[in-house]
Each structure stands twice: as structure tokens, then as C-alpha cells.
Design a protein around this motif. Structure first.
Motif, PDB file in Angstrom:
ATOM      1  N   LEU A  31     -80.154  23.444 -57.283  1.00 11.63           N
ATOM      2  CA  LEU A  31     -80.711  22.103 -57.095  1.00 11.63           C
ATOM      3  C   LEU A  31     -82.144  22.059 -57.888  1.00 11.63           C
ATOM      4  N   LEU A  32     -82.093  20.743 -58.585  1.00 11.70           N
ATOM      5  CA  LEU A  32     -83.268  20.736 -59.508  1.00 11.70           C
ATOM      6  C   LEU A  32     -84.171  19.720 -58.888  1.00 11.70           C
ATOM      7  N   ILE A  33     -85.394  19.915 -58.650  1.00 15.58           N
ATOM      8  CA  ILE A  33     -86.333  18.961 -58.080  1.00 15.58           C
ATOM      9  C   ILE A  33     -87.314  18.519 -59.187  1.00 15.58           C
ATOM     10  N   ASP A  34     -87.528  17.158 -59.306  1.00 18.65           N
ATOM     11  CA  ASP A  34     -88.775  16.538 -60.109  1.00 18.65           C
ATOM     12  C   ASP A  34     -89.188  15.361 -59.622  1.00 18.65           C
ATOM     13  N   ARG A  35     -90.487  15.138 -59.851  1.00 18.12           N
ATOM     14  CA  ARG A  35     -91.022  13.884 -59.447  1.00 18.12           C
ATOM     15  C   ARG A  35     -90.797  12.743 -60.154  1.00 18.12           C
ATOM     16  N   ASN A  36     -90.360  13.166 -61.504  1.00 16.44           N
ATOM     17  CA  ASN A  36     -89.773  11.942 -62.410  1.00 16.44           C
ATOM     18  C   ASN A  36     -88.262  12.263 -62.467  1.00 16.44           C
ATOM     19  N   ASN A  37     -87.473  11.247 -62.878  1.00 16.16           N
ATOM     20  CA  ASN A  37     -85.974  11.278 -63.135  1.00 16.16           C
ATOM     21  C   ASN A  37     -85.809  11.605 -64.437  1.00 16.16           C
ATOM     22  N   PHE A  38     -86.696  12.286 -65.370  1.00 13.75           N
ATOM     23  CA  PHE A  38     -86.436  12.410 -66.705  1.00 13.75           C
ATOM     24  C   PHE A  38     -87.313  13.717 -66.986  1.00 13.75           C
ATOM     25  N   HIS A  39     -86.893  14.233 -67.997  1.00 14.57           N
ATOM     26  CA  HIS A  39     -87.569  15.428 -69.024  1.00 14.57           C
ATOM     27  C   HIS A  39     -88.517  14.843 -69.909  1.00 14.57           C
ATOM     28  N   THR A  40     -89.420  15.513 -69.930  1.00 14.86           N
ATOM     29  CA  THR A  40     -90.392  14.770 -70.979  1.00 14.86           C
ATOM     30  C   THR A  40     -90.636  15.861 -72.238  1.00 14.86           C
ATOM     31  N   PHE A  41     -90.419  15.412 -73.353  1.00 15.06           N
ATOM     32  CA  PHE A  41     -90.726  16.221 -74.366  1.00 15.06           C
ATOM     33  C   PHE A  41     -92.370  16.091 -74.849  1.00 15.06           C
ATOM     34  N   THR A  42     -93.011  16.750 -74.043  1.00 14.52           N
ATOM     35  CA  THR A  42     -94.646  16.774 -74.194  1.00 14.52           C
ATOM     36  C   THR A  42     -95.205  16.832 -75.484  1.00 14.52           C
ATOM     37  N   PRO A  43     -94.709  17.648 -76.271  1.00 16.74           N
ATOM     38  CA  PRO A  43     -95.428  17.663 -77.713  1.00 16.74           C
ATOM     39  C   PRO A  43     -95.747  16.217 -78.543  1.00 16.74           C
ATOM     40  N   LEU A  44     -94.809  15.463 -78.288  1.00 16.29           N
ATOM     41  CA  LEU A  44     -94.880  14.164 -78.642  1.00 16.29           C
ATOM     42  C   LEU A  44     -95.578  13.045 -77.931  1.00 16.29           C
ATOM     43  N   LEU A  45     -96.331  13.444 -76.589  1.00 13.83           N
ATOM     44  CA  LEU A  45     -96.941  12.311 -75.939  1.00 13.83           C
ATOM     45  C   LEU A  45     -98.070  11.681 -76.770  1.00 13.83           C
ATOM     46  N   TYR A  46     -98.628  12.407 -77.477  1.00 12.34           N
ATOM     47  CA  TYR A  46     -99.749  11.485 -78.192  1.00 12.34           C
ATOM     48  C   TYR A  46     -99.066  10.642 -79.282  1.00 12.34           C
ATOM     49  N   GLN A  47     -97.882  10.624 -79.516  1.00 13.35           N
ATOM     50  CA  GLN A  47     -97.215   9.682 -80.218  1.00 13.35           C
ATOM     51  C   GLN A  47     -96.777   8.382 -79.485  1.00 13.35           C
ATOM     52  N   VAL A  48     -96.782   8.394 -78.126  1.00 10.98           N
ATOM     53  CA  VAL A  48     -96.431   7.333 -77.231  1.00 10.98           C
ATOM     54  C   VAL A  48     -97.788   6.632 -76.957  1.00 10.98           C
ATOM     55  N   ALA A  49     -98.913   7.411 -76.995  1.00 12.22           N
ATOM     56  CA  ALA A  49    -100.256   6.938 -76.569  1.00 12.22           C
ATOM     57  C   ALA A  49    -100.688   6.426 -78.002  1.00 12.22           C
ATOM     58  N   GLY A 167    -111.672  18.758 -77.471  1.00 13.97           N
ATOM     59  CA  GLY A 167    -110.996  19.641 -77.303  1.00 13.97           C
ATOM     60  C   GLY A 167    -110.234  19.986 -79.053  1.00 13.97           C
ATOM     61  N   GLY A 168    -110.564  21.126 -79.386  1.00 12.65           N
ATOM     62  CA  GLY A 168    -110.213  21.432 -80.580  1.00 12.65           C
ATOM     63  C   GLY A 168    -109.092  22.253 -80.874  1.00 12.65           C
ATOM     64  N   GLY A 169    -108.203  22.120 -79.581  1.00 13.85           N
ATOM     65  CA  GLY A 169    -106.874  22.645 -79.851  1.00 13.85           C
ATOM     66  C   GLY A 169    -105.734  21.842 -80.443  1.00 13.85           C
ATOM     67  N   PRO A 170    -104.492  22.203 -80.887  1.00 12.40           N
ATOM     68  CA  PRO A 170    -103.494  21.457 -81.265  1.00 12.40           C
ATOM     69  C   PRO A 170    -103.544  19.898 -80.720  1.00 12.40           C
ATOM     70  N   THR A 171    -103.507  20.078 -79.549  1.00 16.95           N
ATOM     71  CA  THR A 171    -103.339  18.521 -78.823  1.00 16.95           C
ATOM     72  C   THR A 171    -104.687  17.527 -79.308  1.00 16.95           C
ATOM     73  N   GLY A 172    -105.846  18.049 -79.259  1.00 14.34           N
ATOM     74  CA  GLY A 172    -106.865  17.458 -79.710  1.00 14.34           C
ATOM     75  C   GLY A 172    -106.752  16.934 -80.941  1.00 14.34           C
ATOM     76  N   LEU A 173    -106.380  17.816 -81.821  1.00  9.73           N
ATOM     77  CA  LEU A 173    -106.131  17.529 -83.471  1.00  9.73           C
ATOM     78  C   LEU A 173    -105.294  16.355 -83.556  1.00  9.73           C
ATOM     79  N   GLU A 174    -103.944  16.626 -83.142  1.00  5.88           N
ATOM     80  CA  GLU A 174    -102.881  15.698 -83.237  1.00  5.88           C
ATOM     81  C   GLU A 174    -103.407  14.217 -82.630  1.00  5.88           C
ATOM     82  N   THR A 175    -103.953  14.099 -81.579  1.00  7.87           N
ATOM     83  CA  THR A 175    -104.449  13.083 -80.913  1.00  7.87           C
ATOM     84  C   THR A 175    -105.386  12.371 -81.640  1.00  7.87           C
ATOM     85  N   ALA A 176    -106.584  13.000 -82.221  1.00  5.12           N
ATOM     86  CA  ALA A 176    -107.552  12.467 -83.018  1.00  5.12           C
ATOM     87  C   ALA A 176    -106.728  11.893 -84.201  1.00  5.12           C
TER      88      ALA A 176
END
Lengths: 436, 436
Positions: A31-49, A167-176
Motif C-alpha cells: 500500500l503506497l500512501i502519498d498526499r499527492n496523486n503523482f510522483h514529482t521529478f524534483t530536480p526540475l521544479l525550478y524549471q516549472v517555477a 543558498g549557494g547549493g545546486p538548487t540555488g544556482l539552478e534557480t538563480a
């Protein structure tokens, strides 16, 4: 069939998904439980934003992923209690509470943004940890630029178009990098209703004296240089001490007038770990055994960002997707071994290196901690890796087409402000009032 | 340059957009006002509602459309007052009210759903007139199926999976067909957590005794047959008399247990026409002269769904996109003629026929009111027409890929329930409580 064990997995992120896929091969009910009905490919969130990709390009329905696996069921809801004595889980669903028994439980709910207890930041900053965050940030930026397009007050307009990333990590760099490209190739041309012409700034703040802390110095310098060549202002040793709806205050007293603070300076474990009554460590992480079991919690495993486990050198494994995947798979295998009375395997991380992208044709990569790549070659490596691992062929195809299209044309077509009132969120309303 | 006239266009639908494009060629300043920052390709809204297309595939940012036209500015906001004596418009924007003067004004805000004063229907039904409507309906259906997947009460489950569409026009047919295909090719396979297997129903209600009222009898019969061959239940002479969160009551007393009523039984003119203090006609429509001018309102033109104009036979022009486009273009040309003191042109509709699609490979078309097509050939004609007229190459490409992909695989990947709390709306909450 009394012996068919029941596994509950909480979280359809990378750890949970790979565990479920591993278990689907065996004679267990999952039984797989999640609060969303989808899996998110998080590394590309900044591209949606930053308007480059549609939400559905980086999210895939959980039921579709497991449509052919009858042993896996999915439940949409929030886990409210874990009764580790009775081995049951309570889930708040649309239609009320459901209780489910487990023989084995996998905690895989990942991490959330860490504001390090700074309430002002938590209140005014934008996180970038899930699809709702990304859509909120997209709407916010587009609404600010609509305001800026009509503002005749230059100082106000500059504040509206100054975007701060922390934030100077990968997410910060990608987003900036992606924010600057959004401005430079799209918004600059389209939002100039009044004179003088709009000038936006994207500022990346890092509290330490270098970006990408764990990378070799050469790549740190290359990343900074690439960001600056793109147009991003990089400020090192810049610690945020306060945030209001229209300014960012640094520890040294400097003030940046801006309505947008994107916070990617840290994560903490998902609060679900508290339900186990186990003492947590750094960032609220749950200590696990090398078998991915939680000590003294019979039948409970954990994997991914919410766990704390040290390698043989005493260094904690990083909160990265490859770690989560491999831990999820090991947890699943160990449940099956435990069920069969076999010896459990221990975690050893197969690490192919790390990379961060900075914008179109710009990236740094440290492959196998030996080969250091920068610029276009590193970006190609990043592109290839992300395409290969994206879930689902249809998504891969559509993401690839969007990318190629964006690359060739600088087009950013996903610039919709949807559902103004309902998707705004607190920060938007305040920023809008300030701008008024 | 005092003589450079200022045109305000309210509404970035088909009439407004084509008018603006026409005016961009001339020496006038245009201010285009819309409450959304995008133009919506409304004929495909039902595909967003049924998970086949992303919102951004059918919506295109207004600023992008006019990025190279410096004479056209865009303002995001709601028009609250039209002062036709002083020739000015007041707009409520994010940052407060703005007032803009016009020499010529074009009203092109289209139509809204017409519930014919039936409050119960208005409260519980889903409209399908804009992108927010489509996304709300998508979320609602997916949430009901998540509930149905876990419901062990067969009657409740049947109600959750019974979808009612009201209105035997093209939109009703398209929506009913697409909903059944969504169920039959996707949801049926993926939402069967408990036994017995799920059976969904899609019911199309029409108050009259035939579908597609203005079509020839042969096409009416073909449309009904194609719908039924797909799996949709068609009920003619079925008038809705009441709706509650969990049932639809017909005038003859029959009750359909359902949580979903999609209302596409009629439209009325956008309420903005009231601001002109002119007596409106059928469905709140604004009478216009054949020149697209509003009588006794100097400098004001109107075009599209909100207008009322009769052809030479005394029949009103239909509320269709080709009419809106052609009226928008004529209104723009007449403003320029009026400015130059020339004789204005009168509207004459260049009509290439009508068509309606029913599902994959199913459609009816009446080309030039001579050639009657049904089935696959009509569907190909529909597909071609829609691809050709979709705005923007990037969107056209991505819509085409999505379609071909869906056609080959029956894939419906855009099945995301986003932002549960914020995008729900009243109807959702009630339905959920009823289902609980």
C-alpha cells in the motif's frame, strides 16, 4: 495466503517509488500512501517555477506508474498516526480516516524546507520543494512583472524586478540562473509598457565564502564565473538576518529592496519521523541502521532524505536522489530477506558524482569525483542524465521537446497566471499590497 | 502626434485578439485589457478538463502574442466602470484602480455560462467556459475516482463514478465523449483497488428531442449513434429540474445519483454590457449595428459572443468563434475608417460550416452547409481545422504531439490533483462530504 506480508510505504518520492517497484516483483501486498496523486521529478521544479516546463512534464500519476502491478495499491491522504506497537497507520483521506495494518513499514516522505527557526523568513520566503511551491513562485513573479510593466516609479519598479535567491547549493544556482534567463530572454522584451526600460536583477546570496561547498575549488570558481557571465549577481559571506514583504536585510546591515526571496538554503527531515518517538539528529533526521531499519521499531524501515546514516568514514550520506533510490531498493530487499529469515544487506552507496546546472549551456560536473567538467560539456552531461532518469516515456519526450524548443528559441510559453485568488498564498497578497 | 487615436479593447478572446492584430498594422495606440494574462483556445477546454492536454497547451500569453508590436500594450485587470460620456474606462488592477481614456472602445468579453436563473444548478454544476473551470472539473473528477477506488459501498461508488453532462450542443457532446474515453481507457484500469470492478456511466442530457439542434437530421442521428457506440448514455427530452451535491433530478421525476454535473446548456453575454446602459436582448446580448457600433454610444464598438446582430433573413448570428473573429476584424477596420472619415463596412459572415467532435475518430461536420461528413473523416477535418487555428507554433507542436500520443496510446498523463485545499471550490467540498 495468511503468509503474504503487507507492506506500507509512506511517500511516493524516489525512495518510496523504487522500493515499491522492487517489491512489485515479489509475493507481497504493497500500500503506497502519498498526499499527492503523482510522483514529482524534483530536480526540475525550478524549471516549472521559471515558466520553462508544465507541471505535468515533471509529475507522473502514481496509479499510472503501477497500472500493471496488481499487488500495489495507492491511497491519497495524509498519515496522521503511526502506531508502531500495534503496527498500524492512520490516514486522513478526503472521506475521513482510514486505518491500515502493516507487517513492514517504509518511511520515505523526504525533506521539507529548513528555515532554521527564522519566522520572518518562513513567512515571506518562497520554498521550492514541491509542485505547489513552484506554481506559486511562477504566479508571484509574473504578477510582479505585470505590476512593474505599469509602474512609473523607478525605485518601486526596481524592487518589483529584483529577485533574491538564498543558498549557494545546486538548487540555488539552478534557480538563480533560470530566473535570470527568464528575465533576459522573455520578460525584458515583453514587459516594457512604460519608459525607462526595465532592468531586473537576480541576486544569489550565500552565507559561506564559496558556492557549492562540497565541490573542488576549481568547480566552485567556475560556477561563480558562469553565473556572473550570465548576469546573476553573486554575494558571498552574505547572511540573511531579516525579511519583510519588500526587503531583504543582511547581517552586515545591507538592505536589498525586493519582493521575492527564494529560500534554498537548507532542508530538514519530514516531520513524520516524530511519530516514531525516536531521538532525531541534525536537521530532524531519523537515525537508521545500515540495513535501513529503524532500531527498536520492529518492522519499520526508512529511506531517503529523512534518514541519517554515516558511511565507513563517519560522514553522513548526503540528501540526494541517488542515495534515496538506492536506500529505497535496499529497504525493499531487506524486508523480503527479513520475511524469509535471511541475513539483511547493508547500505553502500554507489556514487557516480555530482553536478549542478547554471543555465543554458552552463554547468559544472564532478563525475566519479575524478573528472571535472565545466560549461557546455557539463551541461550536456546534466541534460542527458536528467532525460534518462525522467519517469515515463511520454513525459521524457515532452520534456525533451520543450527543452530543445527553449534552447533554440528562448521561448517560455508556460507563463499563465491561473486562478488568481485561489492560488495566491500569503506572500503574494502582502507583496501586492506593498507594491500598491 | 495629437491625432494618433487611442483604442481600448476589453477582452483577449478571439474578437479582441483579431481586432488588436488588425489595429497593430495602423497608426493607433491600443490598450488591451483582460483579467487573465493569456488568451484561451476555448474549443479545447474540455480536453484540459479530461486530462488530455496541459493548460498551457491551449493558453498563450497575451504579451507574447504582441511582443513585436510596440503600439499594443497589455493591462491585467477587471474593468469596473465604462464612462461612455467622458470616454474612459476604470480598471481594477493588483495595485488599485487605473483610469484610461479612449477614442474608440471595443467590448469583446464574450459570454459566460447561462444557468437560466436556476440557483441550485448554478451552485452545484461545473461550467466549462474558462481554464479555471476546466482545472476545477479535472481535480473534481480525479478526487471522486480516488474516493471510488476505496469505496466498498457499491451504490455510493456508482454515484461517485456517474458523470452527467447537460446540453446536446457541440460542447456537451465533446465533453461527454471525452469523459467516457477518460474512464474507459485510463481510469477503469487504474482505479480498481477493491472488488467488484468499477463501472462508470457518462450520461448526456438534452431537454429537446434531438442533439445538435441546428444540424441536419442525418448528422443529428449520426452524432447520437456515435456517442452511444462509444459508451455514453444519451437521454433526450430530459430536462433538469433540480440538482443537489449527490443527485440530479429530472422534470419527469427521475433521479440520477451523481456528484458531477457539467452544465453546457447555454451561455449569456458577459455582464460588462450592462455598463453601457443599453437595453439588451436575448441572453443579455448587446444589440449592435451592422458596422459593429453600439447605437448612441459614440466611439463604442462590440464584437463576438456578447453582441446581438441579425443577418439579412432576420436570424441572429450564432455565438461562434468564426463570427467573433470576423466581427473583431470588422470593428477594427471600421474604427480606422471612422477616424479617416470614410464609410463604414457592414458585417457579412463568411461561413464555412459547423462541426462537432465526439471522441477518438468520431465527429460530425457540415462543411459549407453542403457536405455532410461523419465518423473518422469528420474527425480528421476537425483535427486539421483546430491545429491550423491554434495560436502559436510552439503550442501547435505540443498539442499535436499530445494528440498523436493520446491517439496511439490512450495515455492521459495530465492527471494531477494540484493544490488540494486552494483549488477545490465549493462544489468539491460538498461532494466530498456527501461521499464521506
Amino acid at each position: 495466503m495468511n503468509s503474504r506480508p503487507k507492506v506500507i510505504i509512506i511517500g511516493a518520492g524516489f525512495a518510496g517509488l523504487y522500493a515499491a517497484q522492487e517489491l512489485a516483483k515479489s509475493d507481497v501486498d504493497v500500500l503506497l500512501i502519498d498526499r499527492n496523486n503523482f510522483h514529482t521529478f524534483t530536480p526540475l521544479l525550478y524549471q516549472v517555477a521559471t515558466c520553462a516546463l508544465d507541471p505535468s512534464s515533471i509529475a507522473y500519476p502514481v496509479r499510472t506508474i503501477f497500472r500493471t502491478q496488481e499487488s500495489i495499491s495507492f491511497l491519497l491522504g495524509d498519515v496522521t498516526t503511526i502506531d508502531y506497537e500495534q503496527k498500524s497507520v492512520t490516514v486522513e483521506t478526503q472521506s475521513g480516516e482510514q486505518q491500515h495494518h502493516y507487517d513492514y513499514l517504509l518511511l520515505a516522505t523526504g525533506s521539507i524546507t529548513n528555515y532554521f527557526g527564522q519566522e520572518a523568513i518562513e513567512k515571506h520566503a518562497f520554498g521550492l520543494k514541491d509542485l505547489d511551491d513552484a506554481i506559486k513562485l511562477r504566479h508571484h513573479i509574473l504578477k510582479l512583472f505585470e505590476l512593474a510593466a505599469w509602474s512609473t516609479d523607478t525605485a518601486e519598479r526596481d524592487a518589483l524586478t529584483t529577485l533574491v535567491v538564498v543558498g549557494g547549493g545546486p538548487t540555488g544556482l539552478e534557480t538563480a540562473g533560470a530566473l535570470y534567463e527568464l528575465y533576459n530572454h522573455v520578460l525584458k522584451q515583453e514587459y516594457n509598457t512604460v519608459e525607462p526600460k526595465m532592468r531586473a536583477r537576480v541576486i544569489l546570496l550565500e552565507a559561506m565564502d564559496n558556492l557549492l561547498a562540497v565541490y573542488p575549488e576549481r568547480l566552485q570558481r567556475a560556477a561563480k564565473k558562469q553565473l556572473e557571465s550570465l548576469g546573476v549577481e553573486v554575494m558571498l559571506n552574505a547572511k540573511v538576518s531579516d525579511v519583510t514583504p519588500n526587503q531583504v536585510v543582511l547581517a552586515d546591515g545591507r538592505i536589498i529592496h525586493s519582493h521575492t526571496l527564494v529560500w534554498s538554503a537548507g532542508v530538514q527531515a519530514s516531520p513524520i519521523v516524530k511519530m516514531l518517538d525516536v531521538e532525531t539528529v541534525r536537521g530532524g533526521r531519523l537515525p537508521v541502521l545500515p540495513t535501513m531499519q529503524v532500531a527498536e521499531r520492529e518492522g519499520i524501515y526508512a529511506a531517503g532524505d529523512l534518514t541519517y546514516l554515516e558511511d565507513s568514514d563517519g560522514k553522513p550520506y548526503p540528501q540526494l536522489i541517488p542515495v534515496a533510490k538506492q536506500q529505497g531498493i535496499l529497504a525493499a530487499k531487506n524486508m523480503l530477506r527479513q520475511q524469509r529469515g535471511e541475513t539483511l544487506g547493508e547500505f553502500s552507496y554507489s556514487d557516480r558524482g555530482i553536478m549542478a546546472t547554471i543555465g543554458r549551456s552552463r554547468a559544472v560536473a564532478w563525475l566519479f569525483y575524478r573528472v571535472q567538467l565545466t560549461g557546455f560539456l557539463a551541461w550536456l552531461a546534466w541534460l542527458f542524465l536528467h532525460l534518462v532518469v525522467l519517469m515515463g516515456f511520454r513525459n521524457r519526450l515532452s520534456v525533451f521537446i520543450s527543452w530543445v524548443w527553449n534552447y533554440l528559441t528562448y521561448d517560455r510559453s508556460v507563463r499563465l497566471i491561473l486562478n488568481n485568488e485561489e492560488q495566491g498564498g500569503e506572500r503574494n497578497d502582502e507583496a501586492d499590497q506593498q507594491a500598491a
